[in-house]
Design a protein around this motif. Structure first.
Motif, mmCIF file in Angstrom:
data_model
loop_
_atom_site.group_PDB
_atom_site.id
_atom_site.type_symbol
_atom_site.label_atom_id
_atom_site.label_comp_id
_atom_site.label_asym_id
_atom_site.label_seq_id
_atom_site.Cartn_x
_atom_site.Cartn_y
_atom_site.Cartn_z
ATOM 1 N N MET A 238 0.629 -1.211 -0.005
ATOM 2 C CA MET A 238 -0.025 -0.105 -0.070
ATOM 3 C C MET A 238 1.052 1.305 0.067
ATOM 4 S SD MET A 238 -3.086 -0.561 -0.311
ATOM 5 C CE MET A 238 -3.910 -2.128 -0.404
ATOM 6 N N ASN A 239 2.234 1.211 0.501
ATOM 7 C CA ASN A 239 2.968 2.290 0.288
ATOM 8 C C ASN A 239 4.512 1.760 -0.115
ATOM 9 O OD1 ASN A 239 4.013 4.751 0.488
ATOM 10 N ND2 ASN A 239 3.869 5.066 2.664
ATOM 11 N N PRO A 240 4.326 1.571 -1.333
ATOM 12 C CA PRO A 240 5.682 0.882 -1.967
ATOM 13 C C PRO A 240 6.756 1.801 -2.118
ATOM 14 C CG PRO A 240 4.087 1.093 -3.748
ATOM 15 C CD PRO A 240 3.157 1.369 -2.406
ATOM 16 N N ILE B 59 4.400 4.402 7.700
ATOM 17 C CA ILE B 59 3.003 4.585 8.366
ATOM 18 C C ILE B 59 2.850 6.272 8.336
ATOM 19 C CG2 ILE B 59 2.536 2.273 9.261
ATOM 20 C CD1 ILE B 59 3.585 5.344 11.342
ATOM 21 N N PRO B 60 1.750 6.676 8.444
ATOM 22 C CA PRO B 60 0.384 6.048 8.447
ATOM 23 C C PRO B 60 -0.075 5.711 6.924
ATOM 24 C CG PRO B 60 0.003 8.373 8.981
ATOM 25 C CD PRO B 60 1.698 7.972 8.785
ATOM 26 N N VAL B 61 -0.917 5.005 6.778
ATOM 27 C CA VAL B 61 -1.498 4.708 5.578
ATOM 28 C C VAL B 61 -2.973 4.566 5.709
ATOM 29 C CG1 VAL B 61 -1.791 3.324 3.415
ATOM 30 C CG2 VAL B 61 0.770 3.501 4.433
ATOM 31 N N LEU B 62 -3.637 5.344 5.045
ATOM 32 C CA LEU B 62 -5.025 5.137 5.009
ATOM 33 C C LEU B 62 -5.534 4.215 3.803
ATOM 34 C CD1 LEU B 62 -8.043 6.084 6.609
ATOM 35 C CD2 LEU B 62 -7.934 7.793 4.878
ATOM 36 N N ILE C 248 -4.036 5.858 0.604
ATOM 37 C CA ILE C 248 -3.654 7.414 0.667
ATOM 38 C C ILE C 248 -2.420 7.454 1.723
ATOM 39 C CG2 ILE C 248 -4.592 9.779 1.073
ATOM 40 C CD1 ILE C 248 -7.066 6.990 0.753
ATOM 41 N N CYS C 249 -1.362 8.064 1.297
ATOM 42 C CA CYS C 249 -0.308 8.147 2.103
ATOM 43 C C CYS C 249 0.007 9.667 2.341
ATOM 44 C CB CYS C 249 0.909 7.425 1.255
ATOM 45 S SG CYS C 249 0.823 5.712 0.815
ATOM 46 N N GLU C 250 0.946 9.606 3.241
ATOM 47 C CA GLU C 250 1.513 10.969 3.771
ATOM 48 C C GLU C 250 0.078 11.645 4.758
ATOM 49 O OE1 GLU C 250 4.790 12.281 3.365
ATOM 50 O OE2 GLU C 250 4.656 10.284 3.078
ATOM 51 N N SER C 251 0.485 11.907 6.087
ATOM 52 C CA SER C 251 -0.594 12.090 7.073
ATOM 53 C C SER C 251 -1.551 13.411 6.687
ATOM 54 C CB SER C 251 -0.075 12.239 8.169
ATOM 55 O OG SER C 251 0.986 13.248 8.430
ATOM 56 N N ALA D 185 -3.610 12.759 3.816
ATOM 57 C CA ALA D 185 -4.785 11.910 4.304
ATOM 58 C C ALA D 185 -5.987 12.330 5.012
ATOM 59 C CB ALA D 185 -4.220 10.521 5.061
ATOM 60 N N VAL D 186 -5.470 13.302 5.947
ATOM 61 C CA VAL D 186 -6.310 14.308 6.539
ATOM 62 C C VAL D 186 -7.259 14.986 5.684
ATOM 63 C CG1 VAL D 186 -6.645 15.998 8.291
ATOM 64 C CG2 VAL D 186 -4.842 14.135 8.776
ATOM 65 N N GLU D 187 -6.657 15.630 4.627
ATOM 66 C CA GLU D 187 -7.334 16.331 3.818
ATOM 67 C C GLU D 187 -8.236 15.303 2.946
ATOM 68 O OE1 GLU D 187 -6.022 19.623 1.284
ATOM 69 O OE2 GLU D 187 -4.075 19.359 2.035
ATOM 70 N N TYR D 188 -7.849 14.267 2.649
ATOM 71 C CA TYR D 188 -8.964 13.247 1.948
ATOM 72 C C TYR D 188 -9.907 12.924 3.177
ATOM 73 C CZ TYR D 188 -10.358 8.933 -0.353
ATOM 74 O OH TYR D 188 -11.022 8.057 -0.677
#
Length: 221
Positions: free
Chosen positions: A49-51, A56-59, A66-69, A72-75
């Protein structure tokens, strides 16, 4: 999103992972939590999921990562618009919020790490710079309850994970964050009164007790 499959790959002391835990709680999104002990073998799911960054974190939302915190919060904010927004509608104010979140990313983690991982002049320099960063953030906060005024928003979510590390920084660095930056500490205590934050952040003493393990595994001892 609340009715779909949501998985969070995270590591409990990660202030970056805490951002997603708080954001998901604020938006009342249920999710499956999967712990990743990053100092040991990384799971096949994380590598899948995050190659690129393999961290982490990975949503994971319906099988898509969705990677990078902060991204991901914006997502989370964008897919759950029926709840109070994290980012303002005004383009300029939204840009300012992203600026401060980026400032936190570029400054806080490395300086905090140097406080508990180094000694002597390097530690003293890190302490000085860390306090200056907090004072800059105090200026941005002003006399408001939160960075979003009366609303707990994107910048608050970006910064709050570091609050449970304050005890570690202060103890290893032998200084008082509250004496140096009382507004930031008052802000952190205010944030901790929110269920989304209180239930998402680990106890500050648990973080402190973990650091010797972290130092040994990272070769800082």
């Amino acid at each position: 999103m609340a009715n779909n499959e949501v998985i969070l790959l995270d590591f409990w002391p990660s202030m970056f992972g805490m951002r997603l835990r708080v954001a998901l709680a604020e938006k009342e999104i249920k999710y499956e939590y999967k712990e990743e002990e990053l100092l040991n073998t990384k799971s096949p799911l994380l590598l899948q999921m995050n190659p690129v960054h393999k961290k982490i974190p990975v949503l994971i939302h319906n099988g898509k990562s969705i990677c990078e915190s902060n991204i991901a919060v914006e997502y989370i904010d964008e897919v759950r618009k029926d709840k109070a927004p994290f980012l303002p509608c005004d383009p300029y104010e939204r840009a300012q919020a992203r600026f401060w979140a980026d400032y936190i990313d570029k400054k806080m983690h490395e300086l905090g790490k140097k406080i508990w991982a180094t000694k002597g002049e390097e530690q003293e320099a890190a302490k000085k710079d860390f306090i200056e960063v907090l004072k800059v953030l105090e200026g941005a906060l002003g006399d408001k309850p939160y960075f979003g005024g009366d609303n707990f928003v994107f910048v608050d979510i970006s910064l709050i994970g570091f609050y449970c590390w304050f005890y570690t920084y202060a103890t290893y660095g032998n200084f008082s964050i509250e004496a140096e930056c009382p507004k930031i500490v008052a802000w952190g205590k205010r944030c901790m009164q929110r269920d989304s934050v209180a239930k998402s952040l680990p106890n500050q003493h648990k973080v402190y007790e973990y650091v010797p393990v972290l130092k040994k595994k990272c070769g800082f001892e």
